[in-house]
Each structure stands twice: as C-alpha cells, then as structure tokens.
Design a protein around this motif. Structure first.
Motif, PDB file in Angstrom:
ATOM      1  N   LEU A  93       0.835  -1.201   0.000  1.00 54.99           N
ATOM      2  CA  LEU A  93       0.000   0.000   0.000  1.00 54.99           C
ATOM      3  C   LEU A  93       0.874   1.258   0.000  1.00 54.99           C
ATOM      4  O   LEU A  93       0.608   2.215  -0.729  1.00 54.99           O
ATOM      5  CB  LEU A  93      -0.946   0.006   1.194  1.00 54.99           C
ATOM      6  N   GLY A  94       1.937   1.253   0.804  1.00 48.55           N
ATOM      7  CA  GLY A  94       2.867   2.386   0.803  1.00 48.55           C
ATOM      8  C   GLY A  94       3.523   2.573  -0.557  1.00 48.55           C
ATOM      9  O   GLY A  94       3.697   3.692  -1.030  1.00 48.55           O
ATOM     10  N   GLY A  95       3.893   1.470  -1.224  1.00 47.75           N
ATOM     11  CA  GLY A  95       4.473   1.545  -2.561  1.00 47.75           C
ATOM     12  C   GLY A  95       3.495   2.057  -3.583  1.00 47.75           C
ATOM     13  O   GLY A  95       3.852   2.823  -4.488  1.00 47.75           O
ATOM     14  N   LEU A  96       2.243   1.656  -3.447  1.00 49.13           N
ATOM     15  CA  LEU A  96       1.210   2.163  -4.349  1.00 49.13           C
ATOM     16  C   LEU A  96       1.036   3.667  -4.176  1.00 49.13           C
ATOM     17  O   LEU A  96       0.934   4.414  -5.155  1.00 49.13           O
ATOM     18  CB  LEU A  96      -0.102   1.429  -4.089  1.00 49.13           C
ATOM     19  N   LEU A  97       1.045   4.116  -2.918  1.00 49.96           N
ATOM     20  CA  LEU A  97       0.964   5.561  -2.665  1.00 49.96           C
ATOM     21  C   LEU A  97       2.179   6.289  -3.226  1.00 49.96           C
ATOM     22  O   LEU A  97       2.060   7.384  -3.777  1.00 49.96           O
ATOM     23  CB  LEU A  97       0.825   5.824  -1.169  1.00 49.96           C
TER      24      LEU A  97
END
Length: 172
Positions: A93-97
């Motif tokens: 999720l952090g990478g997607l953000l």
C-alpha cells in the motif's frame, strides 16, 4: 511530545533503511545488466535514466510513507503481533501511494512522460512489499538479539514448549 519524537525517529530509521536497500537494489540491477546482457534491459534503461544508486531517493520516501501507513493501520500492535503477509500488504500500500506521486503529476499536466508513471506502479509496489517484509525480519532479529542479551526467561522469548525443552536439555 516524547511519543511523537519516538515515531519521528522510527520513521527516519525506516526511511534510511529502505534508502540503503533500494540503492543496493539499483546497483544489483546495474550488475545484472552487465552479467546478463541477453535480457531486455533496454526497456528498463529507456525509462530509468538516472544513476542506479539513485533508487535510494524513492526508497527513502517509500520507507517514510510505509512507516506512516503502518502507524495508522497498526498503531496498537507490536511487530511480533504482525504476520509477514500483513506487513508486506502495508508495504505494498505504501508503494502504491509512492507510485501515485508521479502519476498525479502526469494527471495534473505537469509531466509529459505518462508511460513512466504507468510502468513504475507494479515494480514500486512489489519492491515496497519486499522491503516491508525485510524490515519486519530485521526488526524481529534485532529484538530477539536484545532479548537474549538481556537474560530474559525462555517463556518471554515466544518459544514453543518443545523448543524450550530442547534448549533446556542441551544446556544441561
């Protein structure tokens, strides 16, 4: 105030760890491109034209974003209460953000290279998930060493009864 300083320090440490890891991943890509020239490296280098250790920069921001996402999503849990799968999910999720930063620049019209934004979503998300899993592994390893050095009881180390019995018989 003290809790916020502790969180800020944790975010900074996580960001620095990810920066080092992503910088090393960039160097590994460069070495791989020399050792395995038959693979289609041209597509990667056509998109990513910066020096390969420069992956440390998005790694730093990815680690900081992951730390914030983890702090919001799992603020009441300790590292030993989280599974690797769950930790990797927060990392993804952090990478997607993180990948949404250049995507939003393209959508707002300030960047003209939209293929780059589309291409980086999957690798950044996967690298972030792997970085999160590695971060959990490092945190557990560091905690385990500290607990062993502190002389805590076997029960406090989260060992199973069978493993604790095995350790006790070896010590005799």
């Amino acid at each position: 105030m003290r809790r916020w300083l502790k969180r800020l320090r944790g975010t900074l440490v996580m960001a620095l760890l990810w920066a080092v890891g992503w910088g090393l991943a960039g160097l590994l890509i460069g070495v791989s491109s020399l050792l395995l020239p038959w693979l289609p490296w041209d597509a990667f280098f056509a998109v990513f034209d910066a020096p390969l250790p420069a992956l440390a920069v998005p790694g730093f921001f990815g680690g900081a974003l992951f730390s914030v996402v983890l702090g919001i999503g799992e603020h009441r849990r300790r590292f030993d209460e989280l599974s690797v799968r769950r930790f990797a999910g927060w990392g993804a999720l952090g990478g997607l953000l993180l990948s949404m930063i250049p995507t939003s620049a393209v959508l707002l019209g300030s960047a003209s290279r939209w293929p780059i934004a589309a291409i980086i979503v999957v690798p950044v998300t996967l690298l972030s998930a792997a970085s999160a899993a590695g971060s959990l592994w490092l945190a557990r390893r560091a905690t385990g060493h500290r607990e062993l050095e502190g002389g805590r009881a076997v029960d406090d180390l989260w060992l199973t009864d069978a493993l604790a019995q095995d350790l006790m018989t070896r010590a005799e």
